[in-house]
Motif scaffolding. Structure first.
Motif, short mmCIF file in Angstrom:
data_model
loop_
_atom_site.label_atom_id
_atom_site.label_comp_id
_atom_site.label_asym_id
_atom_site.label_seq_id
_atom_site.Cartn_x
_atom_site.Cartn_y
_atom_site.Cartn_z
N GLY A 82 0.86 -1.18 0.00
CA GLY A 82 0.00 0.00 0.00
C GLY A 82 0.89 1.22 0.00
O GLY A 82 2.11 1.11 0.21
N ASP A 83 0.34 2.40 -0.24
CA ASP A 83 1.17 3.61 -0.28
C ASP A 83 1.97 3.81 1.00
O ASP A 83 3.09 4.33 0.97
N LYS A 84 1.40 3.38 2.10
CA LYS A 84 2.03 3.60 3.41
C LYS A 84 2.15 2.32 4.23
O LYS A 84 2.16 2.37 5.45
N ASP A 149 6.95 6.29 2.57
CA ASP A 149 8.34 6.30 3.06
C ASP A 149 9.23 5.43 2.18
O ASP A 149 9.35 4.22 2.40
N PRO A 150 9.90 6.03 1.19
CA PRO A 150 10.79 5.27 0.32
C PRO A 150 12.02 4.75 1.04
O PRO A 150 12.71 3.85 0.55
N ALA A 151 12.32 5.31 2.20
CA ALA A 151 13.54 4.96 2.91
C ALA A 151 13.36 3.79 3.88
O ALA A 151 14.31 3.41 4.56
N ASP A 412 18.13 10.65 4.47
CA ASP A 412 17.31 11.20 5.54
C ASP A 412 17.99 11.06 6.90
O ASP A 412 17.78 11.87 7.79
N HIS A 413 18.82 10.03 7.04
CA HIS A 413 19.51 9.81 8.32
C HIS A 413 20.70 10.75 8.51
O HIS A 413 21.31 10.77 9.57
N ARG A 441 11.67 13.07 2.38
CA ARG A 441 11.56 11.76 3.01
C ARG A 441 10.26 11.04 2.61
O ARG A 441 10.15 9.82 2.80
N ALA A 442 9.29 11.77 2.03
CA ALA A 442 8.00 11.17 1.65
C ALA A 442 7.85 10.99 0.15
O ALA A 442 6.85 10.43 -0.31
N GLU A 443 8.82 11.44 -0.64
CA GLU A 443 8.71 11.39 -2.11
C GLU A 443 9.11 10.00 -2.62
O GLU A 443 10.26 9.59 -2.49
N MET A 444 8.17 9.29 -3.23
CA MET A 444 8.43 7.92 -3.69
C MET A 444 9.10 7.88 -5.06
O MET A 444 9.71 6.88 -5.44
#
Length: 499
Positions: A82-84, A149-151, A412-413, A441-444
């Motif tokens: 799912g997206d998230k 969250d791609p990370a 992001d870290h 941090r939210a861009e897939m």
């Protein structure tokens, strides 16, 4: 007749005992680093030296191989459903050192423990996107995130797994003193500021480690660390001074190993304190007043690469097109004059033995600032725990020497823990930076995400929350009896050592 054979049999037994002891000793290693571990409760630290030691005791859900690619570990597979929502399948048949089984309950417990308000884990920022952990079955979990969250796969390389029943039974304090994980080594003892000892966990799911026993020794002073290698009291030492490489390599028992690190060294400017350092022009002036390349050449003999912002070249998202700050004392004085700060006096704090030539580099930076009209004194805080506490309590001096590397290698870290408003390590606050961090941090979409990091790093360059330093070259001294090569993520993995 029996008496005739007794003496030879006794001699044979003694010989075999001595041979086994000798062989065991040959498969023991001692590693000397600059500082002791802060904690052996792995969730209480964001310090890489502490994580390196704890990495022998604990396992993560995912890890990075020697080529620094993300690969399965306690998690065998992961996918977006799912997206998230990330669904994660767990390795079966794994046990903690106390016999407790590893399963979905352990994943949920470990994730929720970090977020406990009373626990005060400095790792909260690493997993700030995580909303909740859903247990699907004993060996399947779903990680629900607050935003896409791609990370998350990179974050899972830092998700160390705790034993729920053990922690509940003994409490947080005791879990720190006698750690229990699923890792390839079991905890033996911790003599604070002297040694940490672990022994091979032959029941580990990856098989028996070649190393049978390992000792981690904190030796802050460079001379003492080098002497330990030369005398055989240490098998691997970190942060070898560049000017000592030739001398060490002249010994047939020692070799030098070098690798460009994910570690970056800079000087944090305490912007959140207010006063003169809250003015961007003052922070920019500090950058123009330091000839960082000259310091790298003189103190590190060229073993370092200058930074243009707050990210090393070997982390995805780095933008090589961002210019370096030029050494320009005249421009520095003009900026200070424009800010009304022509008589600035500062204190710069530095550790001793944490990073290669740290105290020397700090003194060189302070010397150049003073030479260019910014009177700067150095305050050395030798005990690493005390040094870290000044950062976490937001009570640093005006400038604090800072190093950063996480084996996740996730951009992001680098930015969130150090630059987002209100983060435990951050000495900086900026709404524009916060917004860009959240967007990136939210861009897939990978291309769009990289563009956002480029934009963010340019803002950070202009804002100058640091006197930007350099990417560290990790230099190790190694006993030639070991088969081992260093990694670019600073991890020293005992399972990668053979004889």
């Amino acid at each position: 007749m029996h008496g005739t054979f007794r003496l030879p049999l006794m001699l044979l037994a003694l010989f075999l005992t001595a041979t086994v002891a000798w062989a065991a000793g040959e498969r023991e290693v001692t590693i000397a680093q600059g500082i002791d571990a802060e904690f052996l409760d792995v969730q209480m630290t964001n310090n890489i030296v502490t994580l390196i030691i704890n990495g022998a005791i604990y396992d993560t859900l995912l890890t990075r191989d020697k080529q620094l690619q993300i690969v399965p570990h306690l998690a065998t597979s992961w996918k977006l459903v799912g997206d998230k929502v990330w669904e994660v399948k767990l390795r079966q048949g794994v046990k903690f050192h106390n016999g407790e089984p590893f399963d979905a309950n352990a994943v949920k417990f470990s994730a929720e423990r970090i977020q406990r308000a009373d626990f005060k884990s400095p790792q909260k920022g690493w997993f700030g996107t995580l909303d909740r952990v859903e247990i699907v079955d004993p060996f399947t979990v779903r990680l629900h995130t607050k935003t896409p969250d791609p990370a998350m796969p990179a974050r899972m390389t830092l998700m160390y797994q705790m034993a729920p029943k053990y922690v509940a039974q003994v409490g947080d304090a005791q879990a720190n003193l006698k750690p229990v994980g699923t890792g390839p080594f079991k905890f033996v003892e911790w003599q604070k500021n002297e040694r940490i000892v672990v022994e091979a966990n032959d029941a580990h799911w990856t098989g028996k480690p070649a190393v049978r026993r390992a000792t981690w020794r904190p030796i802050p002073e460079l001379g003492a660390r080098i002497a330990a290698l030369q005398t055989g009291q240490a098998d691997i030492i970190v942060n070898v001074p560049p000017d000592q490489m030739a001398t060490l390599q002249s010994s047939k028992a020692i070799r030098i190993e070098k690798v460009p690190s994910c570690r970056i060294i800079s000087f944090t400017i305490a912007q959140i304190k207010g006063g003169p350092l809250a003015d961007k022009r003052v922070r920019q002036a500090l950058n123009h007043a330091v000839d960082m390349q000259a310091i790298i050449d003189a103190v590190l003999m060229g073993n370092g690469k200058r930074l243009n912002s707050w990210m090393p070249p070997n982390v995805w998202g780095y933008d090589p097109s961002i210019p370096l700050y030029e050494y320009n004392p005249k421009k520095a004085k003009e900026l200070l004059a424009a800010a009304g700060q022509t008589n600035l006096t500062l204190t710069l704090q530095a550790p001793n033995g944490r990073w290669a030539m740290d105290k020397d580099i700090a003194q060189a930076v302070a010397g150049q600032l003073t030479e260019n009209g910014i009177k700067t004194t150095v305050k050395v805080i030798g005990e690493w725990g005390a040094y870290v506490r000044t950062i976490l309590d937001h009570k640093t001096e005006d400038i604090a020497m800072s190093g950063w590397c996480l084996p996740s290698l996730e951009p992001d870290h680098w930015v969130t823990p150090n630059l987002k408003t209100g983060e435990p390590v951050s000495q900086y606050a900026n709404a524009e930076v916060d917004k860009l961090i959240e967007q990136a941090r939210a861009e897939m979409n990978a291309d769009k995400r990289k563009q956002l990091y480029g934009q963010l790093l340019r803002v950070i360059h202009d804002e100058a929350p640091y006197i930007f330093g350099y990417q560290q070259m990790d230099i190790y001294g190694v006993n030639t009896r070991l088969k081992w090569t260093p990694r670019g993520d600073e991890s020293i993995r005992l399972t990668e050592i053979s004889f």
